[in-house]
Scaffold this motif. Sequence first.
Motif, short mmCIF file in Angstrom:
data_model
loop_
_atom_site.label_atom_id
_atom_site.label_comp_id
_atom_site.label_asym_id
_atom_site.label_seq_id
_atom_site.Cartn_x
_atom_site.Cartn_y
_atom_site.Cartn_z
N LYS A 8 1.97 -33.73 34.51
CA LYS A 8 1.93 -32.43 35.17
C LYS A 8 1.80 -32.55 36.68
CE LYS A 8 -0.37 -29.16 33.16
NZ LYS A 8 -1.46 -28.30 32.65
N TRP A 9 1.04 -33.53 37.14
CA TRP A 9 0.78 -33.67 38.58
C TRP A 9 1.58 -34.83 39.19
CZ3 TRP A 9 -1.74 -29.42 39.73
CH2 TRP A 9 -2.58 -28.84 38.77
N TYR A 158 2.44 -24.47 43.71
CA TYR A 158 2.36 -25.73 42.97
C TYR A 158 1.20 -25.73 41.98
CZ TYR A 158 1.88 -30.71 42.01
OH TYR A 158 1.77 -31.92 41.38
N ARG A 162 1.39 -25.20 37.90
CA ARG A 162 1.02 -26.28 36.98
C ARG A 162 -0.10 -25.85 36.02
NH1 ARG A 162 4.88 -27.65 39.35
NH2 ARG A 162 5.57 -29.75 39.87
N GLY A 165 1.51 -22.24 34.23
CA GLY A 165 2.78 -22.51 33.56
C GLY A 165 3.53 -21.22 33.27
N LYS A 176 11.36 -26.99 37.45
CA LYS A 176 9.90 -27.04 37.51
C LYS A 176 9.27 -25.78 38.10
CE LYS A 176 9.37 -32.06 37.65
NZ LYS A 176 8.76 -33.21 38.37
#
Length: 273
Positions: A8-9, A158, A162, A165, A176
């Motif tokens: 995820k990161w 960002y 994340r 979602g 993304k």
Amino acid sequence: MRAGPPGKWGDLSRRVASTLVLLGIGVLLAVAQGAWLRLGMAVISAVTFWELAAMTGWRRPARHVTLFGRSRPIALAAIAGVSQAVALTGLPLAWTALVVPIILGLPGAARRDRLTYAIFGAAILLVAFGLVGFRENYGLNFVLWLMGVIIISDTAGYFFGRVIGGPKFWPAVSPKKTWSGTIAGWIGACLMGLFLWWAGVGDRTLVWISPLVCFAGQMGDIAESWLKRRAGVKDSSNLIPGHGGFMDRFDAVTGAVLATMVIGLLTSLPVVN
């Protein structure tokens, strides 16, 4: 993705790189004035033009018209830098120099990418032109506000994207980017504008212009993602080892600055003291 751990990161380091580039631009605009400021913007234009040329057909010279031999991308970048410097002299009609690298580069671009090259090339040159104008006519704080909107939008988008979602914003182009992150960027920009107004360092127009500029920056990001997909490349170049190219870090700035220029043509730009 070459940088960062998977998951995820995994692209966090890229976001940090983007922020550092934005801060670097802010420092350049803060400390540079006059000829040095114009020279800095001309160099940025040249480097970015080199990356654009590679993504619009110039990387395969055997298949396209030859203008400058094997070193033609570098030659085109040099022409773009000189043209930008001339346009920034402030002389009457000097801005017409911006069309020179566009015209000279069209024959060397892939046939299907000539319009793409012209649009993105014009955007690159206009952004450098606009940043110098903002710095000299509206002051450093105005430019810092502009960069702040982009950084807050990117950071909020960002992390919220994340963590929360959800549905993708435009999966065919940017797989993304989520709606949650996109909206978080708008909210973050709006709150920034509201805070500046509340603190007395800006007028009330910042409340609605900040999220609008934020959205334009996000569209700049989307546009560059589309260009890379069209070119079949992961990064605009490898100038920043492990983090791609300069266009990868400058895409949101492009959209935000262009939108601010348009807003300035339609209405008064905000005052940032």
